[in-house]
Design an enzyme around this catalytic site. Sequence first.
Site, mmCIF file in Angstrom:
data_model
loop_
_atom_site.group_PDB
_atom_site.id
_atom_site.type_symbol
_atom_site.label_atom_id
_atom_site.label_comp_id
_atom_site.label_asym_id
_atom_site.label_seq_id
_atom_site.Cartn_x
_atom_site.Cartn_y
_atom_site.Cartn_z
ATOM 1 N N LYS A 249 -1.774 -1.375 -4.550
ATOM 2 C CA LYS A 249 -0.654 -1.415 -5.480
ATOM 3 C C LYS A 249 0.647 -1.097 -4.747
ATOM 4 O O LYS A 249 0.641 -0.348 -3.759
ATOM 5 C CB LYS A 249 -0.848 -0.372 -6.590
ATOM 6 C CG LYS A 249 -1.992 -0.608 -7.547
ATOM 7 C CD LYS A 249 -2.086 0.544 -8.527
ATOM 8 C CE LYS A 249 -3.260 0.394 -9.491
ATOM 9 N NZ LYS A 249 -3.014 -0.663 -10.477
ATOM 10 N N ARG A 323 -13.198 -2.408 -14.918
ATOM 11 C CA ARG A 323 -14.245 -3.178 -15.600
ATOM 12 C C ARG A 323 -15.542 -3.189 -14.779
ATOM 13 O O ARG A 323 -16.630 -3.342 -15.337
ATOM 14 C CB ARG A 323 -13.743 -4.590 -15.872
ATOM 15 C CG ARG A 323 -13.495 -5.446 -14.648
ATOM 16 C CD ARG A 323 -12.561 -6.603 -14.913
ATOM 17 N NE ARG A 323 -11.201 -6.146 -15.141
ATOM 18 C CZ ARG A 323 -10.174 -6.965 -15.401
ATOM 19 N NH1 ARG A 323 -10.383 -8.278 -15.480
ATOM 20 N NH2 ARG A 323 -8.971 -6.487 -15.585
#
Length: 470
Positions: A249, A323
């Site tokens: 990120k 996820r």
Amino acid sequence: MLTLNAQLNLTMFECLNQDLTAHAIPITPMRRAALQDWLSQQDTFTQQWVRGNGFDAAPAAFCVIPDQNGNPRLVLLGVSEQLDLWSCSALPNALPAGLYKLDEHWPKAQITDVMLGWLLGSYQYTRYRKATRTPAQLQVHPDCNTQELEALVEGIALTRDLINTPAGDMMPQHLAEAAEDLGKAFGAHVQQLVGHELLQQNYPVIHAVGRASAHPPRLIDLRWGDDKNPRVTLVGKGVCFDSGGLDIKPANGMRLMKKDMGGAAHVLGLARMIMGCKLPVRLRVLIPAVENAISGDAFRPGDVLTSRSGKTIEIDNTDAEGRLVLCDAICEAVSESPELLIDMATLTGAARVALGPDVPAVFSKPAELAQALQTRSAAVNDQIWPMPLYAPYNRWLNSDIADLVNSSATPLGGAITAALFLQHFVPEQQHWMHMDVMAWNSENLPGRPRGGEAMGLRAFFALLRERYRP
């Protein structure tokens, strides 16, 4: 060891079993339309004081009326026509320190909500610095449901505290410690699978996401309640810090990633509410706890992972890790065929783009579950919004070499495709709800300070309480 905010606990219940009514300063709700009539019945000093202070009963405005010695005698609080949870929530840090009470003008039906808002407004995170002030205290009203009030406030405070704790003090082992502390408080059984035990017990994706960290990944498993009761299982994303992995990120995207275990904090907070109110369920809480770090052992874009279910997953983006850890935990959860499965996660920025920071997205199967939750959320002023499991978007999860990709190549519908990814691990007959939540207040609002926040928890608890009322 993590403990709940001591300032909040002291403010809440030290007056619970004490008769201090004679010493408490009454708070009177006042609507604009009623102010002049009320003033006409008061003595001249009170009329002049209220008018001289410019009090017009605007919502959230207040006026402290002194006695002849200059001590607070009465508080007028401006309220809207519809009282709600936040009607009093700015007062704890605005009124002079002391003990207050809700007077007889407060409708009994709103008493517990108003008190809850007051207590949430007294919250201060004090692990690293002292409280900025001592909040004003509120006498527990005799019409208040004290068991439920305590369970709700403690559950929300636990959620906030966990999210607010920086990653340096909130790695997987610390999250496990918080679950163990909660379990001990309520007689729940907590066990863990740590590091290579995950591979030995067939949780390969949880291990793959967390193996690059110096803090071993783990699966936390809390069980509580009678086996004869309906099974309710909660799964919470416990990514204690998310660097993005090798798809790292940018700095501004990483700044708040201590909150990426917000789903885990939410399920622990909800578990606190369930156990505190002794709902007749067989509760199970599963938390895959990892740090998505970078090292020579980090999983890579293009890797194919085999999940606990046997489905293979091609890694399109290592920053879509939440996820991944959830899919292994969900696979374990459904092995017991619970009556209701709920997962909570800070899963996608797409949900925030769609609904903003304050409204969690909820997906469910069947759809009626989310609709029922929305009804309860409106009733308790804890908004959620149902979103569709739009099956045609499954085409965006197709892989050329595996059963699924973990992240769609298109930026469109990201919250939906993340939910659809999880649905691949939920059997058709399983009743399931998935909440995609921000878990953070970006600004200070009455009762909702900037920082970690429990969103949708009161709505979920209201639904469960209605469904499994003792």
